[in-house]
Design a protein around this motif. Sequence first.
Motif, PDB file in Angstrom:
ATOM      1  N   LEU A   1       5.112   5.563 -45.490  1.00 40.33           N
ATOM      2  CA  LEU A   1       5.267   6.473 -44.358  1.00 40.33           C
ATOM      3  C   LEU A   1       4.012   7.311 -44.208  1.00 40.33           C
ATOM      4  O   LEU A   1       3.472   7.814 -45.197  1.00 40.33           O
ATOM      5  CB  LEU A   1       6.501   7.360 -44.565  1.00 40.33           C
ATOM      6  N   GLY A   2       3.522   7.425 -42.979  1.00 39.01           N
ATOM      7  CA  GLY A   2       2.340   8.233 -42.699  1.00 39.01           C
ATOM      8  C   GLY A   2       2.698   9.466 -41.906  1.00 39.01           C
ATOM      9  O   GLY A   2       3.456   9.394 -40.930  1.00 39.01           O
ATOM     10  N   LEU A   3       2.152  10.604 -42.316  1.00 38.23           N
ATOM     11  CA  LEU A   3       2.438  11.867 -41.629  1.00 38.23           C
ATOM     12  C   LEU A   3       1.506  12.050 -40.435  1.00 38.23           C
ATOM     13  O   LEU A   3       0.700  12.986 -40.383  1.00 38.23           O
ATOM     14  CB  LEU A   3       2.322  13.036 -42.615  1.00 38.23           C
ATOM     15  N   SER A   4       1.599  11.173 -39.475  1.00 39.15           N
ATOM     16  CA  SER A   4       0.794  11.199 -38.258  1.00 39.15           C
ATOM     17  C   SER A   4       1.559  10.387 -37.213  1.00 39.15           C
ATOM     18  O   SER A   4       2.389   9.540 -37.564  1.00 39.15           O
ATOM     19  CB  SER A   4      -0.587  10.577 -38.502  1.00 39.15           C
ATOM     20  N   PRO A   5       1.275  10.619 -35.922  1.00 33.49           N
ATOM     21  CA  PRO A   5       0.198  11.427 -35.335  1.00 33.49           C
ATOM     22  C   PRO A   5       0.658  12.834 -34.957  1.00 33.49           C
ATOM     23  O   PRO A   5       1.838  13.175 -35.085  1.00 33.49           O
ATOM     24  CB  PRO A   5      -0.133  10.637 -34.072  1.00 33.49           C
ATOM     25  N   VAL A   6      -0.301  13.650 -34.477  1.00 37.38           N
ATOM     26  CA  VAL A   6      -0.024  15.000 -33.975  1.00 37.38           C
ATOM     27  C   VAL A   6       0.145  14.920 -32.460  1.00 37.38           C
ATOM     28  O   VAL A   6      -0.732  14.440 -31.763  1.00 37.38           O
ATOM     29  CB  VAL A   6      -1.159  15.972 -34.345  1.00 37.38           C
ATOM     30  N   LEU A   7       1.282  15.408 -31.960  1.00 41.81           N
ATOM     31  CA  LEU A   7       1.589  15.338 -30.530  1.00 41.81           C
ATOM     32  C   LEU A   7       1.513  16.697 -29.844  1.00 41.81           C
ATOM     33  O   LEU A   7       1.887  16.828 -28.680  1.00 41.81           O
ATOM     34  CB  LEU A   7       2.974  14.725 -30.309  1.00 41.81           C
ATOM     35  N   ASP A  38      -3.529  17.645 -21.960  1.00 42.21           N
ATOM     36  CA  ASP A  38      -2.618  17.072 -20.976  1.00 42.21           C
ATOM     37  C   ASP A  38      -1.498  16.313 -21.680  1.00 42.21           C
ATOM     38  O   ASP A  38      -1.760  15.419 -22.493  1.00 42.21           O
ATOM     39  CB  ASP A  38      -3.360  16.114 -20.038  1.00 42.21           C
ATOM     40  N   PRO A  39      -0.229  16.630 -21.383  1.00 41.82           N
ATOM     41  CA  PRO A  39       0.881  15.974 -22.098  1.00 41.82           C
ATOM     42  C   PRO A  39       0.966  14.478 -21.876  1.00 41.82           C
ATOM     43  O   PRO A  39       1.391  13.746 -22.769  1.00 41.82           O
ATOM     44  CB  PRO A  39       2.121  16.701 -21.563  1.00 41.82           C
ATOM     45  N   TYR A  40       0.563  14.008 -20.685  1.00 43.51           N
ATOM     46  CA  TYR A  40       0.644  12.568 -20.436  1.00 43.51           C
ATOM     47  C   TYR A  40      -0.421  11.820 -21.227  1.00 43.51           C
ATOM     48  O   TYR A  40      -0.138  10.775 -21.826  1.00 43.51           O
ATOM     49  CB  TYR A  40       0.498  12.282 -18.946  1.00 43.51           C
ATOM     50  N   LEU A  41      -1.626  12.341 -21.267  1.00 40.56           N
ATOM     51  CA  LEU A  41      -2.673  11.731 -22.087  1.00 40.56           C
ATOM     52  C   LEU A  41      -2.263  11.724 -23.555  1.00 40.56           C
ATOM     53  O   LEU A  41      -2.390  10.713 -24.252  1.00 40.56           O
ATOM     54  CB  LEU A  41      -3.993  12.490 -21.912  1.00 40.56           C
ATOM     55  N   VAL A  42      -1.756  12.857 -24.030  1.00 42.18           N
ATOM     56  CA  VAL A  42      -1.306  12.948 -25.426  1.00 42.18           C
ATOM     57  C   VAL A  42      -0.217  11.925 -25.695  1.00 42.18           C
ATOM     58  O   VAL A  42      -0.247  11.196 -26.695  1.00 42.18           O
ATOM     59  CB  VAL A  42      -0.799  14.367 -25.741  1.00 42.18           C
ATOM     60  N   GLY A  43       0.758  11.847 -24.796  1.00 42.45           N
ATOM     61  CA  GLY A  43       1.873  10.932 -25.000  1.00 42.45           C
ATOM     62  C   GLY A  43       1.459   9.478 -24.997  1.00 42.45           C
ATOM     63  O   GLY A  43       1.921   8.684 -25.831  1.00 42.45           O
ATOM     64  N   CYS A  44       0.572   9.096 -24.069  1.00 41.43           N
ATOM     65  CA  CYS A  44       0.143   7.696 -24.002  1.00 41.43           C
ATOM     66  C   CYS A  44      -0.579   7.267 -25.275  1.00 41.43           C
ATOM     67  O   CYS A  44      -0.322   6.190 -25.823  1.00 41.43           O
ATOM     68  CB  CYS A  44      -0.776   7.490 -22.791  1.00 41.43           C
ATOM     69  N   LEU A  45      -1.498   8.087 -25.751  1.00 39.64           N
ATOM     70  CA  LEU A  45      -2.309   7.696 -26.906  1.00 39.64           C
ATOM     71  C   LEU A  45      -1.525   7.761 -28.207  1.00 39.64           C
ATOM     72  O   LEU A  45      -1.641   6.876 -29.062  1.00 39.64           O
ATOM     73  CB  LEU A  45      -3.575   8.556 -26.985  1.00 39.64           C
ATOM     74  N   THR A  46      -0.711   8.793 -28.390  1.00 40.85           N
ATOM     75  CA  THR A  46       0.041   8.896 -29.644  1.00 40.85           C
ATOM     76  C   THR A  46       1.147   7.856 -29.725  1.00 40.85           C
ATOM     77  O   THR A  46       1.477   7.382 -30.822  1.00 40.85           O
ATOM     78  CB  THR A  46       0.630  10.304 -29.820  1.00 40.85           C
ATOM     79  N   THR A  47       1.725   7.484 -28.584  1.00 43.29           N
ATOM     80  CA  THR A  47       2.731   6.418 -28.596  1.00 43.29           C
ATOM     81  C   THR A  47       2.110   5.113 -29.077  1.00 43.29           C
ATOM     82  O   THR A  47       2.728   4.358 -29.846  1.00 43.29           O
ATOM     83  CB  THR A  47       3.346   6.244 -27.202  1.00 43.29           C
ATOM     84  N   TYR A  96      -0.495   4.947 -31.066  1.00 42.67           N
ATOM     85  CA  TYR A  96      -0.721   5.126 -32.509  1.00 42.67           C
ATOM     86  C   TYR A  96       0.549   4.761 -33.273  1.00 42.67           C
ATOM     87  O   TYR A  96       0.504   4.050 -34.285  1.00 42.67           O
ATOM     88  CB  TYR A  96      -1.128   6.565 -32.805  1.00 42.67           C
ATOM     89  N   VAL A  97       1.682   5.264 -32.798  1.00 40.84           N
ATOM     90  CA  VAL A  97       2.966   4.961 -33.438  1.00 40.84           C
ATOM     91  C   VAL A  97       3.193   3.458 -33.494  1.00 40.84           C
ATOM     92  O   VAL A  97       3.554   2.902 -34.545  1.00 40.84           O
ATOM     93  CB  VAL A  97       4.111   5.659 -32.677  1.00 40.84           C
ATOM     94  N   PHE A 109       6.521  13.872 -27.174  1.00 42.25           N
ATOM     95  CA  PHE A 109       7.525  13.515 -28.178  1.00 42.25           C
ATOM     96  C   PHE A 109       8.566  12.562 -27.590  1.00 42.25           C
ATOM     97  O   PHE A 109       8.956  11.579 -28.224  1.00 42.25           O
ATOM     98  CB  PHE A 109       8.203  14.779 -28.718  1.00 42.25           C
ATOM     99  N   GLU A 110       9.013  12.856 -26.383  1.00 44.05           N
ATOM    100  CA  GLU A 110       9.995  11.971 -25.755  1.00 44.05           C
ATOM    101  C   GLU A 110       9.409  10.578 -25.546  1.00 44.05           C
ATOM    102  O   GLU A 110      10.088   9.565 -25.756  1.00 44.05           O
ATOM    103  CB  GLU A 110      10.458  12.561 -24.425  1.00 44.05           C
ATOM    104  N   MET A 111       8.142  10.506 -25.151  1.00 42.97           N
ATOM    105  CA  MET A 111       7.498   9.205 -24.958  1.00 42.97           C
ATOM    106  C   MET A 111       7.441   8.429 -26.272  1.00 42.97           C
ATOM    107  O   MET A 111       7.745   7.231 -26.317  1.00 42.97           O
ATOM    108  CB  MET A 111       6.089   9.400 -24.393  1.00 42.97           C
ATOM    109  N   ALA A 112       7.045   9.096 -27.344  1.00 43.01           N
ATOM    110  CA  ALA A 112       6.898   8.405 -28.624  1.00 43.01           C
ATOM    111  C   ALA A 112       8.239   7.997 -29.219  1.00 43.01           C
ATOM    112  O   ALA A 112       8.338   6.995 -29.937  1.00 43.01           O
ATOM    113  CB  ALA A 112       6.139   9.294 -29.611  1.00 43.01           C
ATOM    114  N   VAL A 113       9.297   8.760 -28.923  1.00 42.02           N
ATOM    115  CA  VAL A 113      10.631   8.404 -29.402  1.00 42.02           C
ATOM    116  C   VAL A 113      11.210   7.262 -28.575  1.00 42.02           C
ATOM    117  O   VAL A 113      11.649   6.242 -29.110  1.00 42.02           O
ATOM    118  CB  VAL A 113      11.570   9.634 -29.363  1.00 42.02           C
ATOM    119  N   ARG A 114      11.191   7.412 -27.262  1.00 42.35           N
ATOM    120  CA  ARG A 114      11.865   6.438 -26.407  1.00 42.35           C
ATOM    121  C   ARG A 114      11.064   5.156 -26.216  1.00 42.35           C
ATOM    122  O   ARG A 114      11.627   4.070 -26.140  1.00 42.35           O
ATOM    123  CB  ARG A 114      12.172   7.080 -25.047  1.00 42.35           C
TER     124      ARG A 114
END
Length: 795
Positions: free
Chosen positions: A171-177, A195-204, A206-207, A252-257
Amino acid sequence: MISPSTPPSTPSGTPVWNDPSRPVGERVDALLQELTLEEKAGQLGSYWLRPDPEEATGGAAPMESAFANDRSTFEAAIAHGLGHITRAFGSAPISAADGVEHLRTLQRQVVGTSRLGIPAIAHEECLTGFTTLGATCYPAAIAWGAAFDPELVRTMARRIGDDMKGVGVHLGLSPVLDVVRDYRWGRVEETVGEDPYLVGCLTTEYVRGLQEAGVIATLKHFAGYSTSRAGRNHAPVSIGPRELRDVVLVPFEMAVRIGRVGAVMNSYADVDGVPPAADPELLTTLLRDEWGFEGTVVSDYWAVSFLESMHHVATDPRDAGVQSLAAGMDVELPETSCFADLAAAVREGALEEALLDRAVRRVLTQKIQLGLLDEGFDPGTAGGAVDLDSEGNRRLARRMAEESVVLLKNDGVLPLTGDTARRVAVIGPSAAQPRSFLGCYSFTNHVLSRFGESGTGIEITSIVDALTEEFAGGDTTFRHALGVDFTDPDTSGIAEAVAAAEEADLAVVTVGDLAGLFGTGTSGEGCDVVDLSLPGRQAELVEAVLATGTPVVLVLVTGRPYSLGAFDDRCAAVVQAFMPGEEGGHAVAGVLSGRVNPSGRLPVGIPRHVGGQPGTYLTPTLGGYAEGVSNLDPRPLYPFGHGIGYSTFSYDALELSATQIGADGTVDAAVTVTNTSERAGQEVVQLYLSDPVAQVVRPVKMLVGFAKIALEPGQSARVVFHLHADRTAFTGRAMRRIVEPGEFVLRAGPSSEDLPLEDRFVVTGPVRDVEDVERVLTTPVDVEVADRALAADAS
């Protein structure tokens, strides 16, 4: 509770939970039935075999020293089983081979002590790469944002995951959203941007990449952490519920869903008086009931203890543990403290056993899914043969660095050539200190520096050495002068820097950050700042070199944006490199030489002033400049999304597929972009939405789509954004997320302030409530280049 008896087994005698042919749920249920209360609680705890305080100075986690004296021994901690092993590789300088054996030894003890032989999940940090000695250090997350390339982030995460999986990490303790709201916050470097959309697209992505490698990703920090008062670490969060829903929670919702992430970590900061570690509305109602999250919630280090010691919402450690578990916490990290009394709390009626079982079932599910309960489980398969900094890794690290460098300004002095600049003075602290390329969660700055080590632990070429290599065989010569250090008040070296500049045809002045932890750096966790002046005496160095009259190329190697308004207009060129990782020196040198055509774009704005501004572009009308209202002008020097290169592009013909759509319809927005230069290059095409009239105050504009495209000289592309009406949704006056009928404006261009194309469409019909539906979260993009079509690696 069912007391232990003869374990249920298959006809072959193998216990059901050890049989991989059985359904996961059946295996979990069988194992859960066999556990005592103490064994159940053991699965929710962790242990951190930390270095002796005399070996390392400072801490790798907040208030680490405060917990040094009260912790139990490893043997005591695993007496009834263990949920997680904390950072077996990332706590001290240790080779990959020794780390594998160290982890194997710990796992043998856990399994040997456990009555039913249950191993622990091993977790590590991995934001800029596997945080261990000798592993590749990729660019910081803020540089991912500058690259605007989700697929590249996914590729990086997959490589990180492969390396971790090979040595037994699960398990990795990343990414930061966290979405940037205040540039003064020290952890801006760990975020993807404002920007939340940029953050969500890139971190999703990464996940997806990390979990494709078989390593569980962990979303941090849920939620509100980056919106703390005055940009201070761990400060209270006073935002309203609408900003929380429409800005903070979006990634967070993007990375979860979409990403189907396996773990979520809580935020330290209390939000409007409620700490997330004890908030059932956040950890259960929203995360699980509404979004459908099925993984585990793990605590940020000592966050459960902080409910008593810092937030003062719990009377003692047991109360803190009961509150957190009941809220939806599953695992206490980095050590078992408050969760140690969970079994007693059940026996005494302070905690329902069903709540304990709920968390244990989630942990056991992950252990079985990871193969920890399968026969022949081995915590490490590659052993000492694994190469954690392979050539493939380094090539990818260089590509990421090159794509993240942002050229902010160029009056024609770049790219450098021997004809225009034979004598170049390279001045400043980040020119010769490659640690400045690395984030605070790199092993070099996070761990190695605390052991008195001055090296980097991996091969890194400085900017001055990379420039020398870049121009090898030519007539250009380079002379380095430090001038000043990052924070040292000594300015005696400025005289040498001035002399070097006076003798040169051009001066490359490199300034910026040196990351650290809890005040030991200029950027990083706990390294917050009072304003956005360059750290230390670096501004004086820049002014002194500018005063020589020699043309100056200002290079910033930073983790946050700094104010450049005092000297930007006197610089011939300005280059922003956001902590570009181990290959950062070559990336910067390549941009200066012209070998690399810069394609990075700002994931945060560059401020004109050191203070007096709201920080991000995502603001309503009253957050912007209004003559006669205030004497403070908050407009940035360089806006979100800005960046130029050695190619030029034209934008033509924003075409909408419809002028009206229903509240559940889609409009296609097509933009034609042409490379109008004689050099191939990449452009980041950006689409922004404005809602002129709404029932609540809305941002002036918000990013709803982007695509990074590559075009040859003279080549055109048609970029088509498929915008669903759900992308106009917001939280209305009744605190329900709605799609509201009315007119909307779409604008397209190369930055948030350079949007030459505009058109409008109308959403018709009644208000559509999307609060309880799985709404559309992304804007798919198709790119048609010349006579061929391809799907863009963007959203």
